[in-house]
Design a protein around this motif. Structure first.
Motif, PDB file in Angstrom:
ATOM      1  N   ASP A  76     -40.442 -31.422 -69.305  1.00  0.00           N
ATOM      2  CA  ASP A  76     -40.348 -32.174 -68.315  1.00  0.00           C
ATOM      3  C   ASP A  76     -41.157 -31.613 -67.617  1.00  0.00           C
ATOM      4  OD1 ASP A  76     -38.365 -34.265 -66.647  1.00  0.00           O
ATOM      5  OD2 ASP A  76     -37.973 -33.657 -68.821  1.00  0.00           O
ATOM      6  N   ALA A  77     -42.550 -32.887 -66.969  1.00  0.00           N
ATOM      7  CA  ALA A  77     -43.784 -31.983 -66.162  1.00  0.00           C
ATOM      8  C   ALA A  77     -44.183 -31.414 -64.880  1.00  0.00           C
ATOM      9  CB  ALA A  77     -45.270 -32.654 -65.675  1.00  0.00           C
ATOM     10  N   ALA A  78     -42.829 -32.114 -64.690  1.00  0.00           N
ATOM     11  CA  ALA A  78     -42.105 -31.509 -63.230  1.00  0.00           C
ATOM     12  C   ALA A  78     -41.134 -29.835 -63.466  1.00  0.00           C
ATOM     13  CB  ALA A  78     -41.371 -32.430 -62.270  1.00  0.00           C
ATOM     14  N   LEU A 135     -41.033 -35.957 -70.697  1.00  0.00           N
ATOM     15  CA  LEU A 135     -40.000 -37.370 -70.729  1.00  0.00           C
ATOM     16  C   LEU A 135     -39.645 -37.947 -69.739  1.00  0.00           C
ATOM     17  CD1 LEU A 135     -39.265 -36.421 -73.851  1.00  0.00           C
ATOM     18  CD2 LEU A 135     -40.682 -37.771 -74.112  1.00  0.00           C
ATOM     19  N   LYS A 136     -39.838 -36.592 -68.513  1.00  0.00           N
ATOM     20  CA  LYS A 136     -39.393 -37.865 -67.077  1.00  0.00           C
ATOM     21  C   LYS A 136     -37.390 -37.508 -67.183  1.00  0.00           C
ATOM     22  CE  LYS A 136     -43.314 -39.459 -65.334  1.00  0.00           C
ATOM     23  NZ  LYS A 136     -44.520 -38.737 -66.659  1.00  0.00           N
ATOM     24  N   LEU A 137     -36.733 -36.567 -68.009  1.00  0.00           N
ATOM     25  CA  LEU A 137     -35.568 -36.649 -67.588  1.00  0.00           C
ATOM     26  C   LEU A 137     -34.994 -35.571 -67.275  1.00  0.00           C
ATOM     27  CD1 LEU A 137     -35.505 -36.435 -71.666  1.00  0.00           C
ATOM     28  CD2 LEU A 137     -35.191 -38.911 -70.389  1.00  0.00           C
ATOM     29  N   ILE A 138     -35.468 -34.637 -66.382  1.00  0.00           N
ATOM     30  CA  ILE A 138     -34.685 -33.649 -65.260  1.00  0.00           C
ATOM     31  C   ILE A 138     -34.772 -34.242 -64.229  1.00  0.00           C
ATOM     32  CG2 ILE A 138     -34.756 -31.464 -64.906  1.00  0.00           C
ATOM     33  CD1 ILE A 138     -33.660 -32.006 -67.420  1.00  0.00           C
ATOM     34  N   PRO A 139     -33.874 -34.395 -63.431  1.00  0.00           N
ATOM     35  CA  PRO A 139     -33.527 -34.742 -62.196  1.00  0.00           C
ATOM     36  C   PRO A 139     -34.641 -33.460 -60.676  1.00  0.00           C
ATOM     37  CG  PRO A 139     -31.441 -34.842 -62.214  1.00  0.00           C
ATOM     38  CD  PRO A 139     -32.273 -34.462 -63.786  1.00  0.00           C
ATOM     39  N   ALA A 140     -35.087 -33.735 -60.024  1.00  0.00           N
ATOM     40  CA  ALA A 140     -35.764 -33.006 -58.490  1.00  0.00           C
ATOM     41  C   ALA A 140     -34.411 -32.312 -58.024  1.00  0.00           C
ATOM     42  CB  ALA A 140     -36.003 -33.316 -58.102  1.00  0.00           C
ATOM     43  N   GLY A 141     -34.281 -30.616 -58.537  1.00  0.00           N
ATOM     44  CA  GLY A 141     -33.434 -30.135 -58.666  1.00  0.00           C
ATOM     45  C   GLY A 141     -32.008 -29.931 -58.233  1.00  0.00           C
ATOM     46  N   LEU A 142     -32.691 -30.186 -59.805  1.00  0.00           N
ATOM     47  CA  LEU A 142     -31.444 -29.292 -60.793  1.00  0.00           C
ATOM     48  C   LEU A 142     -31.244 -28.409 -60.471  1.00  0.00           C
ATOM     49  CD1 LEU A 142     -29.915 -30.398 -63.199  1.00  0.00           C
ATOM     50  CD2 LEU A 142     -31.259 -29.339 -64.620  1.00  0.00           C
TER      51      LEU A 142
END
Length: 344
Positions: free
Chosen positions: A42-44, A80-87
């Motif tokens: 996840d890039a973010a 893959l953009k699977l992790i929500p922000a702030g996890l």
């Protein structure tokens, strides 16, 4: 640059130290002199890890390897953009466990399509993996499942020691029950083939016993050394291979540490892992032998206790990348089993 192997780096458990050790490792320009690193994750999350460690890298979100630039200062990430922000870092998460599985799955697909020359895995958390709906004991078994391979071996490598395991992620009683001459023989064969591939043409392999003092001629245990291990050693010696054992594990590892053997065969998880980890986690690399792709890994876990603090040590990941490159660039005989190296 175009001649360097592409190494797929899986991000592992996003709540652990995986994102941090990746951004810290890829801040070393020397890595780009070895390979073309491509993160699958996840890039973010990588960008957040870069902030945490005080880095100044750019994270490039891409969807296919042909979009990657492979230049120092830029992390190319199949996003893959699977992790929500702030996890939260350092806390068990089913979301992170599920994502870790999908990073591996996507990476295996890329490797099988010939778009990666090796896989290097950041650590995942087994409890989180299970909570995410993927019940595997660890990376090794998951990779075997995804590649359709029935039996693989785990080899731990340091600059001075190589240890392959007959059994790994099962309880000690189950391990003893599972050990039998055929499994011991196949494990030694995989070690021998890997050492030959690495340029050691007539390796000397030492085999641990199961009981204290390797049973001391039946004094300890129930004859496991004679019935479960010795027949395999006898068969391989008859081929002309240099195999010693079964030997007491305590003195064997002392001798192996000073360079007496090219590899040690451990019977169960802690028998092999303990000596390697005493030598230093930053030097250890986990190599999976028998897969149709090369996989290396750091020899440590998700370290939830320090995740998100920016203090995780990236040296084991750099060494795992180096080992992946070395394995990927060697020409193996067609009879050799595939080798996979990884961080687990």
């Amino acid at each position: 640059m175009s001649e360097l192997p592409v190494i797929g780096i899986t991000m592992g458990d996003a709540a652990g130290v995986g994102p941090e050790i990746i951004v810290k490792a890829l801040a070393h320009a020397s890595v780009y002199a070895l390979c073309r690193p491509l993160v699958i994750g996840d890039a973010a999350r990588l960008a957040d890890a870069n902030r945490i460690v005080g880095g100044n890298l750019q994270v490039s979100s891409i969807t296919t390897p042909d979009q990657a630039r492979y230049v120092p200062g830029v992390i190319d990430c199949i996003d893959l953009k699977l992790i929500p922000a702030g996890l939260p870092y350092g806390r068990l998460s089913a979301v992170a466990g599920d994502a870790a599985y999908h990073y591996i799955k996507r990476t295996v697909e890329l490797a099988q399509a010939g778009q990666l020359q090796a896989i290097c895995t950041a650590p995942l958390n087994k409890e989180a993996l299970h909570a995410g709906g993927h019940v595997f004991p660890g990376h090794t078994e998951m990779l075997a499942h995804l590649t359709g391979v029935e039996e693989v071996s785990m080899m731990l490598m340091t600059p001075t020691l190589r240890v392959i395991h007959v059994t790994t992620h099962i309880g000690i009683i189950d391990a003893i029950n599972r050990i039998e001459p055929g499994l011991v023989r196949r494990t030694i064969e995989r070690a021998h083939q890997t050492l030959v591939r690495a340029g050691i043409h007539d390796p000397l392999i030492a085999v641990c016993g199961i009981n204290p003092h390797a049973g001391e001629n039946g004094l300890f245990g129930y004859g496991e050394e004679a019935t479960k291990i010795q027949p395999a050693i006898d068969e391989l010696r008859a081929r002309g291979w240099r195999v010693e054992g079964p030997l007491p594990a305590d003195t064997l590892f002392f001798r192996a540490g000073r360079g007496d053997f090219d590899a040690v065969v451990a019977m169960y998880h802690d028998q092999g892992h303990g000596p390697v980890k005493v030598m230093g986690l930053e030097a250890g690399v986990n190599v999976t032998i028998g897969l149709p792709v090369i996989r290396t890994s750091v020899d440590h876990g998700t370290a939830f206790d320090i995740a998100g603090k920016g203090i995780a040590d990236e040296r084991s990941l750099i060494e795992a990348l180096r080992q992946a490159v070395e394995l990927a660039t060697r020409t193996a005989p067609e009879t050799d089993p595939p080798v996979v190296a990884a961080v687990y």
